[in-house]
Design a protein around this motif. Sequence first.
Motif, PDB file in Angstrom:
ATOM      1  N   LYS A 192       1.109  -1.300   0.055  1.00  0.00           N
ATOM      2  CA  LYS A 192      -0.117  -0.137  -0.124  1.00  0.00           C
ATOM      3  C   LYS A 192       0.698   1.607   0.219  1.00  0.00           C
ATOM      4  N   ARG A 193       0.911   1.634  -0.782  1.00  0.00           N
ATOM      5  CA  ARG A 193       2.041   2.780  -0.888  1.00  0.00           C
ATOM      6  C   ARG A 193       0.595   3.559  -0.879  1.00  0.00           C
ATOM      7  N   ARG A 194       1.211   5.111  -0.465  1.00  0.00           N
ATOM      8  CA  ARG A 194       0.767   5.958  -0.226  1.00  0.00           C
ATOM      9  C   ARG A 194       1.498   7.290   0.042  1.00  0.00           C
ATOM     10  N   SER A 195       0.872   8.056  -1.258  1.00  0.00           N
ATOM     11  CA  SER A 195       1.429   9.111  -1.900  1.00  0.00           C
ATOM     12  C   SER A 195       1.409  10.369  -0.752  1.00  0.00           C
ATOM     13  N   GLN A 204       9.243   5.194   3.366  1.00  0.00           N
ATOM     14  CA  GLN A 204       9.616   5.316   1.869  1.00  0.00           C
ATOM     15  C   GLN A 204      11.201   5.335   1.631  1.00  0.00           C
ATOM     16  N   GLN A 260       4.353   4.421   5.483  1.00  0.00           N
ATOM     17  CA  GLN A 260       3.821   3.170   4.380  1.00  0.00           C
ATOM     18  C   GLN A 260       3.749   1.545   4.742  1.00  0.00           C
ATOM     19  N   SER A 301       4.882  -1.746   8.794  1.00  0.00           N
ATOM     20  CA  SER A 301       5.008  -0.424   8.813  1.00  0.00           C
ATOM     21  C   SER A 301       6.295  -0.016   8.282  1.00  0.00           C
TER      22      SER A 301
END
Length: 406
Positions: A40-43, A67, A48, A64
């Motif tokens: 799950k990549r969260r910009s 980046q 992450q 967890s």
Amino acid sequence: MPLPNSADAPQPLRAVVAATKNWVERLSPIWVEGQLIEIKRRSGAVTQFLTMRDTLAEVSVTLSTSQAVLDAAGPLTEGTVVAAWVRPTVWSKSGSLTFECRELRPSGEGRLLAAIEQRKRMLQAEGLFDPSRKRRLPFLPRRIGLVTGAKSAAERDVLEHIARRWPAAVVDVRNALVQGQQAVEQLIDAIRALDAQPEVDVIIVARGGGSLEDLLPFSDEALARAVFACRTPVVSAIGHETDTPILDLVADVRASTPTDAAKRVVPDAAAETELVRATLGRVRSAIIGRVESEERRLVELRSRPVLRDPAAFLAGHDERLQSARDRLGRAIDARVREERLGLGHTVDRIRSLSPLATLQRGYAILADASGGSVERVGATEPGATLIARLADGRLNLTVNDIEVQE
């Protein structure tokens, strides 16, 4: 130290979560191996989340990480087996157990896939995979180059299907190792030898699949650059659907299997024969249809009144011509009569003015012996000879006396 607890004096949830967190976080960090099943990549987010599952048992946990850790691990995809340096922790807000990942390394096939992925990105940046430079395969190659393992199933499949589809096809086979340390060098030599032959119009590089380690030569940078430098179109037929070797990306055409490669490089003679037959049939039908259409059009033209009786078309014109001829005749007659009448009048006027008309009224014209006109009495003398011209002749006269009219 255990917390006092009873149904009458229960502990607050926050205290239980805090105690659990304190106990869990006293555990030491540890290296674990597992397969990443979700990334799950969260910009823009600092944290992450990854989901890791055991490679054998149905056991999964949440990781967890930052980046920076993900970027340092290289390109990762779901399904990659990794080694992670983790420390267990408990999230105070949710009370959920997670593992804080401080370092991540692909392991086993994952390490190989990461290295191949990095190589793909480098070659892609250089333009080796650019679709615009890929060449179309010839419809019917003069000679087909085949690079494959000696007496392999891939060689047999390609040759059998080419012979079945187009029996007259000529195939130049160059055998090479298709796995192992020497495979890359032999593959490059075989490809370059075929590319140097002007009559070779297409080159097939074939292998019947295999494990990731077995297919490593087909993701080699040197092989990719050798294929990119070829003047001859290259077909990659590795037969490995799970992963995509770099050769598939740099080749002009990717075939799913060696059999598929044979279908792509030569047409099916039976299908082409049927296509020619069907095309000839359509052409023949089109010609017959056109002839029949023109025949119908000709019949329609011949049935028109003007073609049934061509003279009928001229009848009206003949009547108009005869009418015009009659009008012209009458006009000419009238003009002739008019001109004849005018001419008669003119002749009468001319005649009335002529000397002959004067003589006919009883006058005479006198002339001397030399023919000169005598208009006055002073122009002659007694004894002179004169000539008197009358209407019906002349008289020779001698002047006896002259009388001058006063």
